[in-house]
Design a protein around this motif. Sequence first.
Motif, PDB file in Angstrom:
ATOM      1  N   LEU A   1      45.649  38.280  35.727  1.00 36.63           N
ATOM      2  CA  LEU A   1      44.901  38.736  36.899  1.00 36.63           C
ATOM      3  C   LEU A   1      43.786  37.756  37.254  1.00 36.63           C
ATOM      4  O   LEU A   1      43.533  37.480  38.425  1.00 36.63           O
ATOM      5  CB  LEU A   1      44.313  40.123  36.627  1.00 36.63           C
ATOM      6  CG  LEU A   1      45.313  41.275  36.508  1.00 36.63           C
ATOM      7  CD1 LEU A   1      44.601  42.541  36.038  1.00 36.63           C
ATOM      8  CD2 LEU A   1      46.005  41.527  37.838  1.00 36.63           C
ATOM      9  N   GLU A   2      43.119  37.235  36.237  1.00 34.67           N
ATOM     10  CA  GLU A   2      42.005  36.324  36.486  1.00 34.67           C
ATOM     11  C   GLU A   2      42.455  35.038  37.179  1.00 34.67           C
ATOM     12  O   GLU A   2      41.664  34.387  37.865  1.00 34.67           O
ATOM     13  CB  GLU A   2      41.319  35.970  35.167  1.00 34.67           C
ATOM     14  CG  GLU A   2      40.521  37.131  34.568  1.00 34.67           C
ATOM     15  CD  GLU A   2      39.928  36.769  33.219  1.00 34.67           C
ATOM     16  OE1 GLU A   2      40.299  35.698  32.684  1.00 34.67           O
ATOM     17  OE2 GLU A   2      39.105  37.536  32.712  1.00 34.67           O
TER      18      GLU A   2
ATOM     19  N   MET B   1      44.610  34.755  39.571  1.00 31.63           N
ATOM     20  CA  MET B   1      45.012  34.928  40.966  1.00 31.63           C
ATOM     21  C   MET B   1      43.915  34.446  41.914  1.00 31.63           C
ATOM     22  O   MET B   1      42.728  34.650  41.646  1.00 31.63           O
ATOM     23  CB  MET B   1      45.316  36.399  41.254  1.00 31.63           C
ATOM     24  CG  MET B   1      46.602  36.887  40.633  1.00 31.63           C
ATOM     25  SD  MET B   1      47.080  38.483  41.326  1.00 31.63           S
ATOM     26  CE  MET B   1      45.598  39.420  41.094  1.00 31.63           C
TER      27      MET B   1
ATOM     28  N   ARG C   1      41.188  37.481  46.912  1.00 30.10           N
ATOM     29  CA  ARG C   1      41.599  38.108  48.175  1.00 30.10           C
ATOM     30  C   ARG C   1      43.015  37.682  48.602  1.00 30.10           C
ATOM     31  O   ARG C   1      43.313  37.569  49.782  1.00 30.10           O
ATOM     32  CB  ARG C   1      40.588  37.792  49.282  1.00 30.10           C
ATOM     33  CG  ARG C   1      39.195  38.346  49.017  1.00 30.10           C
ATOM     34  CD  ARG C   1      38.231  37.996  50.123  1.00 30.10           C
ATOM     35  NE  ARG C   1      38.018  36.559  50.205  1.00 30.10           N
ATOM     36  CZ  ARG C   1      37.194  35.876  49.423  1.00 30.10           C
ATOM     37  NH1 ARG C   1      36.498  36.505  48.501  1.00 30.10           N
ATOM     38  NH2 ARG C   1      37.059  34.577  49.559  1.00 30.10           N
ATOM     39  N   ASP C   2      43.883  37.445  47.618  1.00 32.75           N
ATOM     40  CA  ASP C   2      45.257  37.054  47.919  1.00 32.75           C
ATOM     41  C   ASP C   2      46.172  38.236  47.616  1.00 32.75           C
ATOM     42  O   ASP C   2      46.656  38.402  46.494  1.00 32.75           O
ATOM     43  CB  ASP C   2      45.654  35.832  47.095  1.00 32.75           C
ATOM     44  CG  ASP C   2      46.975  35.225  47.553  1.00 32.75           C
ATOM     45  OD1 ASP C   2      47.793  35.965  48.124  1.00 32.75           O
ATOM     46  OD2 ASP C   2      47.189  34.017  47.322  1.00 32.75           O
ATOM     47  N   ALA C   3      46.402  39.076  48.627  1.00 33.87           N
ATOM     48  CA  ALA C   3      47.200  40.280  48.430  1.00 33.87           C
ATOM     49  C   ALA C   3      48.640  39.948  48.054  1.00 33.87           C
ATOM     50  O   ALA C   3      49.265  40.652  47.252  1.00 33.87           O
ATOM     51  CB  ALA C   3      47.166  41.148  49.685  1.00 33.87           C
TER      52      ALA C   3
ATOM     53  N   MET D   1      48.803  39.139  44.397  1.00 35.55           N
ATOM     54  CA  MET D   1      48.661  40.357  43.602  1.00 35.55           C
ATOM     55  C   MET D   1      49.960  41.164  43.601  1.00 35.55           C
ATOM     56  O   MET D   1      50.403  41.679  42.565  1.00 35.55           O
ATOM     57  CB  MET D   1      47.511  41.204  44.136  1.00 35.55           C
ATOM     58  CG  MET D   1      47.250  42.470  43.328  1.00 35.55           C
ATOM     59  SD  MET D   1      45.805  43.387  43.921  1.00 35.55           S
ATOM     60  CE  MET D   1      44.490  42.253  43.492  1.00 35.55           C
ATOM     61  N   HIS D   2      50.600  41.244  44.773  1.00 38.05           N
ATOM     62  CA  HIS D   2      51.862  41.980  44.868  1.00 38.05           C
ATOM     63  C   HIS D   2      52.950  41.311  44.024  1.00 38.05           C
ATOM     64  O   HIS D   2      53.715  41.991  43.318  1.00 38.05           O
ATOM     65  CB  HIS D   2      52.306  42.060  46.326  1.00 38.05           C
ATOM     66  CG  HIS D   2      53.578  42.821  46.534  1.00 38.05           C
ATOM     67  ND1 HIS D   2      54.813  42.208  46.525  1.00 38.05           N
ATOM     68  CD2 HIS D   2      53.818  44.149  46.721  1.00 38.05           C
ATOM     69  CE1 HIS D   2      55.758  43.105  46.708  1.00 38.05           C
ATOM     70  NE2 HIS D   2      55.176  44.291  46.833  1.00 38.05           N
TER      71      HIS D   2
ATOM     72  N   LEU E   1      52.560  39.394  41.361  1.00 40.69           N
ATOM     73  CA  LEU E   1      52.290  39.590  39.932  1.00 40.69           C
ATOM     74  C   LEU E   1      52.606  41.019  39.512  1.00 40.69           C
ATOM     75  O   LEU E   1      53.197  41.254  38.446  1.00 40.69           O
ATOM     76  CB  LEU E   1      50.834  39.245  39.621  1.00 40.69           C
ATOM     77  CG  LEU E   1      50.427  39.366  38.156  1.00 40.69           C
ATOM     78  CD1 LEU E   1      51.215  38.389  37.295  1.00 40.69           C
ATOM     79  CD2 LEU E   1      48.927  39.123  37.991  1.00 40.69           C
ATOM     80  N   ALA E   2      52.244  41.989  40.348  1.00 35.07           N
ATOM     81  CA  ALA E   2      52.540  43.381  40.032  1.00 35.07           C
ATOM     82  C   ALA E   2      54.051  43.603  39.923  1.00 35.07           C
ATOM     83  O   ALA E   2      54.527  44.306  39.023  1.00 35.07           O
ATOM     84  CB  ALA E   2      51.945  44.302  41.095  1.00 35.07           C
TER      85      ALA E   2
END
Length: 425
Positions: free
Chosen positions: A393-394, A396, A399-401, A404-405, A407-408
């Motif tokens: 997470l660190e 990423m 503010r890069d949605a 984040m998506h 990686l999730a």
Amino acid sequence: MIGGRVGSLVYGLRHLRRAPDLDTLRAADSPAELARLALIPAARNLGVAVSFLSAGHRAEATAALLACRVLDAYEDLIDRPLASSAVRAAVEYLNGAVGTAPPLLHAVAVRDSEAVDLVLAERIQDIRALLSALPIDGRERVGRMLVDVGDVMARNLEAPLPRAAYSEGVLGRVVLYACSLAAEDAGAEVEAELGELAGCVGVTAQLANDLRDGELALYGVADHAELTRAVLLRLLAPALGSFALLDWMGPRTPSVGARAAMAYMAITTTAFLCGTVDAPAPYPRRLRLGASVFAACSPRYWTTMLRRVLRSVDGAIHQLLEASPDLAAGTLEAPDVLALTDSHSVEATLAPLIVDTTFALVRALPEEPLTGELPGTEVRRMMVADHLAFAALERMPPRDADAMHALAMRFQLAALDVPTQGGRV
């Protein structure tokens, strides 16, 4: 050619732990003589690693390394308001873009390394001569690296960057240059694909440097024990990328000498980090040179070297956790952490490696229903898995949605996937 390498290695090992002779450096009567005398005082084990290279690569790597030390001098040993422009001016002069050298430094060195840097800055004209004597492809390769490194240094002086970003941009860029040099005809592919993994090696090297230099203020700690803990806890994720880079580069490096240089740096850097927590090094000091040569000469020995280095890092992490009262999880036999990933992926990005290792740790937990508390070793395994997951997470961008998506989704697919042979996702 072989005799030149042997002589350079013998000289390097003989002078590795000696204090630098600054008067001799100042008295060197040619750029080539300065390069020969300054390589080990300026680079220590990295200088020994350079000695493994063929004559042409050795000349280029030496010139590049000494040029970087000149930039270090202007970055660290000049007043901050002036340092940024001085670093940029040094890059332009070294690359031959301007004819006027930056102003001389009038600083007082505290460490031996700073004293060597000052001498090299005084002799910046000789370092420029070393660079200008390189073949055109070598000049261009080193020049691109110096521009990139100098830009990160200057931006950090103007507005301090996060430590990891600085490490990736400076030492990581130097590692990427070294990989492109070692890969020879595949150098362009290396520069295009391996930036993130090279950044991991840069972060690992910077962590080792910060620990060696006792950078307490940078990490907001009070003593060396706290600094050691802070550094090694930051080592997990970049260590994964570092091993992946070594795994990727091994079969793609045509030169036996270049492979030996990579193996030597992996072994000696790991030995230093292990020594800070009294964990066993991958090889005793007397065997490190031979182990590097063996690793370079055989794919089987290369794999053996990687596994020994990896398990030593694993042991150092456990030694740290065992010594930290708030992190210790019992005195039972320590579980593998990084060593679960002996069969590395050749992914060129870090996120898959982190996710893969996180779920390798999770899948190694007991499968039977939990009827009480987990044993201490399994609690520690979960702690390390959590640490790695947060490290992903660190990394990423803010503010890069989309990142984040992605990686999730990767975590979700890994969690739903059934274990495959060797614990791979």
